[in-house]
Design a protein around this motif. Sequence first.
Motif, PDB file in Angstrom:
ATOM      1  N   UNK A  82       0.763  -1.291   0.040  1.00  0.00           N
ATOM      2  CA  UNK A  82       0.045  -0.126   0.094  1.00  0.00           C
ATOM      3  C   UNK A  82       0.841   1.261   0.169  1.00  0.00           C
ATOM      4  N   UNK A  83       1.860   1.344   0.678  1.00  0.00           N
ATOM      5  CA  UNK A  83       2.829   2.246   0.896  1.00  0.00           C
ATOM      6  C   UNK A  83       3.330   2.861  -0.335  1.00  0.00           C
ATOM      7  N   UNK A  84       3.485   1.923  -1.280  1.00  0.00           N
ATOM      8  CA  UNK A  84       4.184   2.423  -2.440  1.00  0.00           C
ATOM      9  C   UNK A  84       3.120   2.960  -3.617  1.00  0.00           C
ATOM     10  N   UNK A  85       2.017   2.817  -3.607  1.00  0.00           N
ATOM     11  CA  UNK A  85       0.869   2.966  -4.500  1.00  0.00           C
ATOM     12  C   UNK A  85       0.610   4.760  -4.281  1.00  0.00           C
ATOM     13  N   UNK A  86       0.597   5.577  -5.445  1.00  0.00           N
ATOM     14  CA  UNK A  86       0.261   6.944  -5.524  1.00  0.00           C
ATOM     15  C   UNK A  86      -1.161   6.903  -5.077  1.00  0.00           C
ATOM     16  N   UNK A  87      -1.429   8.222  -4.672  1.00  0.00           N
ATOM     17  CA  UNK A  87      -2.850   8.319  -4.077  1.00  0.00           C
ATOM     18  C   UNK A  87      -4.081   8.133  -5.133  1.00  0.00           C
ATOM     19  N   UNK A  88      -3.905   8.318  -6.228  1.00  0.00           N
ATOM     20  CA  UNK A  88      -5.010   7.721  -7.103  1.00  0.00           C
ATOM     21  C   UNK A  88      -5.223   6.214  -7.400  1.00  0.00           C
ATOM     22  N   UNK A  89      -3.999   5.760  -7.389  1.00  0.00           N
ATOM     23  CA  UNK A  89      -4.140   4.122  -7.538  1.00  0.00           C
ATOM     24  C   UNK A  89      -4.432   3.572  -6.109  1.00  0.00           C
ATOM     25  N   UNK A  90      -4.007   4.207  -5.160  1.00  0.00           N
ATOM     26  CA  UNK A  90      -4.262   3.789  -3.859  1.00  0.00           C
ATOM     27  C   UNK A  90      -5.846   3.833  -3.386  1.00  0.00           C
ATOM     28  N   UNK A  91      -6.542   4.910  -3.933  1.00  0.00           N
ATOM     29  CA  UNK A  91      -7.810   5.145  -3.937  1.00  0.00           C
ATOM     30  C   UNK A  91      -8.706   4.067  -4.577  1.00  0.00           C
ATOM     31  N   UNK A  92      -8.198   3.709  -5.675  1.00  0.00           N
ATOM     32  CA  UNK A  92      -8.804   2.708  -6.527  1.00  0.00           C
ATOM     33  C   UNK A  92      -8.703   1.308  -5.955  1.00  0.00           C
ATOM     34  N   UNK A  93      -7.547   1.116  -5.324  1.00  0.00           N
ATOM     35  CA  UNK A  93      -7.395  -0.312  -4.682  1.00  0.00           C
ATOM     36  C   UNK A  93      -8.102  -0.356  -3.527  1.00  0.00           C
ATOM     37  N   UNK A  94      -8.483   0.809  -2.864  1.00  0.00           N
ATOM     38  CA  UNK A  94      -9.185   0.750  -1.750  1.00  0.00           C
ATOM     39  C   UNK A  94     -10.720   0.700  -2.081  1.00  0.00           C
ATOM     40  N   UNK A 109     -10.941   8.962  -5.232  1.00  0.00           N
ATOM     41  CA  UNK A 109      -9.705   9.572  -5.169  1.00  0.00           C
ATOM     42  C   UNK A 109      -9.720  11.036  -4.911  1.00  0.00           C
ATOM     43  N   UNK A 110      -8.821  11.619  -4.537  1.00  0.00           N
ATOM     44  CA  UNK A 110      -8.545  13.089  -3.968  1.00  0.00           C
ATOM     45  C   UNK A 110      -9.184  13.915  -5.335  1.00  0.00           C
ATOM     46  N   UNK A 111      -8.786  13.634  -6.524  1.00  0.00           N
ATOM     47  CA  UNK A 111      -9.117  14.268  -7.641  1.00  0.00           C
ATOM     48  C   UNK A 111     -10.651  14.148  -7.765  1.00  0.00           C
ATOM     49  N   UNK A 112     -11.211  13.004  -7.576  1.00  0.00           N
ATOM     50  CA  UNK A 112     -12.717  12.660  -7.469  1.00  0.00           C
ATOM     51  C   UNK A 112     -13.308  13.654  -6.714  1.00  0.00           C
ATOM     52  N   UNK A 113     -12.854  14.128  -5.461  1.00  0.00           N
ATOM     53  CA  UNK A 113     -13.537  14.852  -4.374  1.00  0.00           C
ATOM     54  C   UNK A 113     -13.651  16.019  -5.066  1.00  0.00           C
ATOM     55  N   UNK A 114     -12.557  16.523  -5.488  1.00  0.00           N
ATOM     56  CA  UNK A 114     -12.133  17.982  -6.024  1.00  0.00           C
ATOM     57  C   UNK A 114     -13.358  18.066  -7.310  1.00  0.00           C
ATOM     58  N   UNK A 115     -13.539  17.265  -8.011  1.00  0.00           N
ATOM     59  CA  UNK A 115     -14.554  17.319  -9.064  1.00  0.00           C
ATOM     60  C   UNK A 115     -15.871  17.163  -8.756  1.00  0.00           C
ATOM     61  N   UNK A 116     -16.205  16.595  -7.534  1.00  0.00           N
ATOM     62  CA  UNK A 116     -17.563  16.787  -6.810  1.00  0.00           C
ATOM     63  C   UNK A 116     -17.835  18.317  -6.662  1.00  0.00           C
ATOM     64  N   UNK A 117     -17.069  19.030  -6.071  1.00  0.00           N
ATOM     65  CA  UNK A 117     -17.211  20.332  -5.581  1.00  0.00           C
ATOM     66  C   UNK A 117     -16.997  21.135  -7.051  1.00  0.00           C
ATOM     67  N   UNK A 118     -16.442  20.951  -7.991  1.00  0.00           N
ATOM     68  CA  UNK A 118     -16.314  21.557  -9.149  1.00  0.00           C
ATOM     69  C   UNK A 118     -17.693  21.466  -9.860  1.00  0.00           C
ATOM     70  N   UNK A 119     -18.031  20.305  -9.782  1.00  0.00           N
ATOM     71  CA  UNK A 119     -19.394  20.032 -10.577  1.00  0.00           C
ATOM     72  C   UNK A 119     -20.410  21.081  -9.879  1.00  0.00           C
ATOM     73  N   UNK A 120     -20.334  21.220  -8.650  1.00  0.00           N
ATOM     74  CA  UNK A 120     -21.540  21.849  -7.680  1.00  0.00           C
ATOM     75  C   UNK A 120     -21.210  23.145  -8.360  1.00  0.00           C
TER      76      UNK A 120
END
Lengths: 242, 413
Positions: A73-85, B318-329
Motif C-alpha cells: 500500500x505504501x508504494x501506491x500513488x494516491x489515485x491508485x491507492x484510492x482505486x485499490x481501496x 480519489x482526491x481528484x474525484x473529491x475535487x470534481x464533486x465540488x467543481x461540478x457543484x
Amino acid sequence: MNEPIIRTQQLFKSFPSGDRRLQVLRGLSLEVERGEMVAVVGESGAGKSTLLHLLGGLDRPDSGTILLSGREMGTLPPEERARFRNREVGYVFQFHHLLPEFTAEENVALPCLIRREPMEPARRKARQLLEELGLGDRLLHRPPELSGGEQQRVALARSLAGDPSVLLADEPTGNLDLHTSELVFTLIRKSACRRGAATVLVTHNERLASRCDRVCVLEEGVLCTLSGSRYKFGWESPAVKL
Amino acid sequence: MSYELFIALRYLTAKRKQTFVSVISLISILGVIVGVAALIIALALMTGFQQDIREKILGANAHLTVFGAWPGKPIQDPEAVVRTLRSVPGIAAASPVVLLKGLMVSDLVPGGTGVILKGIRLAEERRVTDLAEKVSSGDLTALSHEGESSLPGIALGKDLAATLDVAPGDRVRVVLPQLQMTPFLPVPRSRPFQVVAIVDSGFYDYDSTRGYIDLREAQSLASLEGAVTVVEARLSQLSRLKEVGEEAQRRLGKDYLVNDLVAMNRTFFSALNLEKLLMSIAVGLIVLVAALNIITVLILMVMEKMRDIGALLAMGVPPAGISRIFMAQGILIGLFGTAVGCLLGLGLCWWLDAYQVVKLPVEVYYIPYVPFKIRGVDVMGVCLVSLIAAFLATLYPSRQAGRLDPVEALRYE
C-alpha cells in the motif's frame, strides 16, 4: 495454510503533540488470512483506529510495510491507492458515516458507482445486499429516518458492496444497544465469512471480541495475541507479545 | 451519470441541515442570474442604440463620397465620375452633389442661422440616400420645379425649420460667403427659396443644419457652371464597403479622393464601441460578485461535508474525484444561473422592446423609446464569460477539498 490477505511488518506511526511526537505504533506486525476475523482490543488512544486507517491506506506509516492482497500500500500513488481501496477494502465506522442526502439504496450503491459501474446494476446490487441484511423495506429511507442499528446495517452493506477482500470495522457496535450489537456483529461475521474477507474488528466489547477467530490487544504500540486464559477472562492482565 | 455529478446534484438539490448554506447557495445562483440578465439587457440596450444611430447615419448619408483631390476644388466632370463609379462592381447608384455652407434667414428670424445646403438631383438622390422617405411634411418633388411664387424650392431639416420658424409655403433666403460684383459694390451671393418640404431624418446634426435644393440651383447659386463639390454613391452590400471603396479609388485615379462612411465617422463609431465595452465591464462586475459568491458557497459546503468527504475517501474516491464533486457543484450553479439569467434577459429585452417600455422625450432624444436589440454573439459571449467565471470560482475550493486528509475528515465534528 492460507496465504494472508493482510500482512504488516514493523509498522511505526507517530503524531505531532506540541513540540514532541507521540509514538502510537512501535513496530506492529499483523497477519490476517482469508476468511479470518481478528478482533483488536485495547485502551482508548492505544492506536486501534490508526491501525485501521493504515491498513486501508487512509494514512501512511512512518515506516514498515503493509501488504494487502499481495500489494504494498505504501508504494501506491494516491489515485491508485484510492482505486485499490475501492476494490479491496470495505470500512464500517462507529458513526456509520452514511451520506445523509442519499437513500439507503444509494448509499450502498456508491462504491460501485465510484468504480464507474452503471447506475442500475449498482442499485440492483445495493438492493440485494440490503435485503440480505434484512433492510428490504428500508431501501428508500434516508439515514436520519433509520434507527442506529439500521444505519449500521446499511453501512455494513455499503462496505460489502464492492466485494472487498478486506473488511475493516472500527467499533461498529460502539453506539448500539446489546441486542442490536449482537445482530450487527452476527451479520458482519456471516457476511465476511460468506465472502471470504479478511476482517479486522476494533471493539471494546469483550463478548463480541471473544467470538472472533483471534483476539489481539494493542498495547504500547504493538499487538499481542491473547492466550487461552486471558482470552477467556479478559485482557486487563499483562499480554504476551507475538 | 458519473458519481461526481450524481453527488454534486444531490448536494445542491437536497434540503440542507444548515439553512445558512442554502441561503448562500440561493444568493449565488441569484447573483449569476441577475448578472447574466443585466449583461444581456445592457448589451441589447447598447446594440439597440448603436443600430439605430448606425441606420440613421447610413440612411442619411451616401456610403462612398468622392472629392476632388485638391481641397476646395470642384469636380469639373461629374458625369464621368458617376459613370466610372457605376462601372465598379458593388456600387448600386451614384449621384453628383453640391455642398455649400451659408447663412439662412427667414422673415421671423432675420438673424438667421448657419446651414449646409445640399444640391441634389432628386431622382438620383433617392437611390443614394433615403432622403425621400424622411419627408415629414410637404412635397420633395417640388424641389425640381419652381413653387407658386416662382421661387426655387428648398427642403429643410425639421429642427432647422423650427429654428427659422418656417413651414412649407414660407420663404427663406440663403446667403453664401461669396462676394458678387454689382455696379455699386460687392455683395454676398444670396437667393430666396420657398420651403416645399420638411425632412425628419431622425439625426439631429442633419435636421438642424441641412437644407436641400435642386442641383442646378446650387450650381447656379455658387457659380459652379456644371461642376459639383462631391459625387456620392451607394453600395448594394455595405459589408463590402472597404474593398469597393478601394476599387473605386483605383478606377478614379489620383485626381479624386474616395472616402467611405465608416472612415468619415470613425471616431463616432469608435466612441460607441468603447461605450459598449465600458458598460459591459461595469455590468460584468455583477458576474464577478456572483463568482465570489460561488467561492463562498463551495468553501462552506466543503466545511459542511467534511465527514462525507472522509467517508467518500474511505470508499475509494480519489482526491481528484473529491475535487470534481465540488467543481461540478460550482459549474452546476453557473450553468443553472446562466441558463435562467439568459432566458430572463432575453425575455426582458423582448418585453422592453416590443412594448416600448422605456419612453424617451422625442424633443431631447432622436428616438421615442429605448430600443433593445439582441445579438446572438453578445448572448453567447455573456454566457461564456459567466460559465468561465463560475468555473474559475470552483478551482480554489475544489482543490482544497481534494487536499483534505481523510483521517482528519473522518474525525471532523
